[in-house]
Scaffold this motif. Structure first.
Motif, short mmCIF file in Angstrom:
data_model
loop_
_atom_site.label_atom_id
_atom_site.label_comp_id
_atom_site.label_asym_id
_atom_site.label_seq_id
_atom_site.Cartn_x
_atom_site.Cartn_y
_atom_site.Cartn_z
N PRO A 43 0.83 -1.20 0.00
CA PRO A 43 0.00 0.00 0.00
C PRO A 43 0.87 1.25 0.00
N GLY A 69 -0.48 5.51 7.06
CA GLY A 69 0.24 4.28 6.79
C GLY A 69 -0.62 3.35 5.98
N ALA A 75 -5.46 0.71 4.21
CA ALA A 75 -5.51 0.22 2.82
C ALA A 75 -5.42 -1.30 2.78
N PRO A 119 0.48 5.69 -1.28
CA PRO A 119 -0.27 6.70 -2.04
C PRO A 119 0.31 6.89 -3.44
N PHE A 132 -0.22 -0.51 -4.54
CA PHE A 132 -1.58 -0.03 -4.78
C PHE A 132 -1.94 1.13 -3.87
N SER A 133 -2.89 1.95 -4.36
CA SER A 133 -3.39 3.10 -3.61
C SER A 133 -4.91 3.01 -3.53
N GLY A 184 -6.78 5.79 -3.30
CA GLY A 184 -7.34 6.98 -3.92
C GLY A 184 -6.45 8.17 -3.68
CL1 6GU Z 1 -2.42 2.57 -0.02
N1 6GU Z 1 -1.35 4.32 1.64
C1 6GU Z 1 -1.27 5.53 2.19
N2 6GU Z 1 -0.35 5.75 3.14
N3 6GU Z 1 -2.06 6.54 1.85
C2 6GU Z 1 -2.98 6.29 0.91
C3 6GU Z 1 -3.13 5.05 0.30
C4 6GU Z 1 -2.28 4.07 0.69
N4 6GU Z 1 -4.13 5.12 -0.59
C5 6GU Z 1 -4.58 6.35 -0.52
N5 6GU Z 1 -3.90 7.06 0.38
#
Ligand code: 6GU
Length: 246
Positions: free
Chosen positions: A87, A147, A151, A89, A138-139, A141
């Motif tokens: 995970p 952290g 996610a 961003p 992956f994110s 959004g």
């Molecule tokens: Cl996967 N990690 C973090 N730290 N922030 C995020 C995210 C992931 N997805 C969106 N914002």
């Protein structure tokens, strides 16, 4: 499916015991294990992070500690193929189709939850080139979390509900997510027929299944156009009927 989650906040994942996830785990569809990254440190302070090379704010998680943790978790599962989800961003936005692919094709999922400014880039780089491992940064959004833990929970829940034998009625999944049509789901109502002066739309009480179906379709289209215009452009023109176009 076997899922291993590595984090410096293992207690965070106690929430996985609640409700459906708990049921799937005890029914054997799913084996999950949560690991404390600090168990792989060797210094008295159990250090997992250092100042970034090149300077700047925040801390970066050490590759040596992560490497030992991930190696052991992969070796212990002994699966021929592992997906290492990271995970971040800066990752690829997670979609239902990725989640579907994960649920259908993954025996072993490892989620490496970073904190601070993230994990040393070489960890992702190293496992990408390791045979039998696929790395998925992956994110959730376009916003920033403290952290990867939130996610990771989202990824695990989205994936597990698609596993065979997880939800009582597999049909409910298709309609519920409305994922085949690529549209947002139509609004739902239930009794009482009038609540605080607001009525259930009459068509839903008419008993005319054809009318109900086309009303719901129309609601889905209108809602999607309004809230997610980006999705409207993804629809195959051939999938639209004359009434849809109108
Ligand atoms: Cl996967 N990690 C973090 N730290 N922030 C995020 C995210 C992931 N997805 C969106 N914002």
């Amino acid at each position: 499916m076997r899922i291993d989650i590595i984090s410096i906040f293992p207690q965070f994942f106690d929430c996985l015991d609640v409700s459906l996830m708990g049921k799937a785990r005890s029914s054997g569809v799913l084996q999950t294990q949560v690991w404390d990254l600090r168990d792989w440190t060797e210094d008295v302070h159990r250090t997992v992070d250092r100042a970034p090379a090149g300077g700047g704010a925040g801390m970066v998680m050490k590759p040596d500690v992560w490497g030992k943790a991930i190696d052991q978790v992969i070796a212990q599962a002994g699966a021929p193929k592992t997906v290492l989800a990271i995970p971040t961003p800066a990752g690829i936005p997670l979609t239902q189709s990725q989640v579907r692919d994960l649920a259908a094709n993954t025996e072993h999922l490892v989620v490496a939850c970073g904190r601070y400014e993230g994990i040393d880039q070489r960890v992702s780089q190293y496992y990408q080139q390791l045979p039998g491992v696929k790395v998925l940064p992956f994110s959730l959004g376009d916003y920033v979390l403290n952290g990867g833990e939130v996610a990771a929970v989202a990824l695990v829940e989205a994936t597990c509900r698609l596993l065979d034998g997880f939800v009582g009625n597999p049909n409910s999944l298709v309609e519920e997510s409305y994922e085949l049509s690529g549209l947002l789901e139509y609004p739902a109502y239930t009794q009482p027929a009038t609540w605080r002066g607001l009525d259930i739309p009459a068509v839903l009480l008419s008993g005319d299944h054809q009318k109900v179906k086309s009303w719901r379709r129309q609601q889905s289209l209108m809602l999607t156009a309004k809230r997610r215009p980006d999705l409207i452009w993804e629809i195959e023109p051939g999938a639209l009927e004359k009434s849809d176009r109108e």
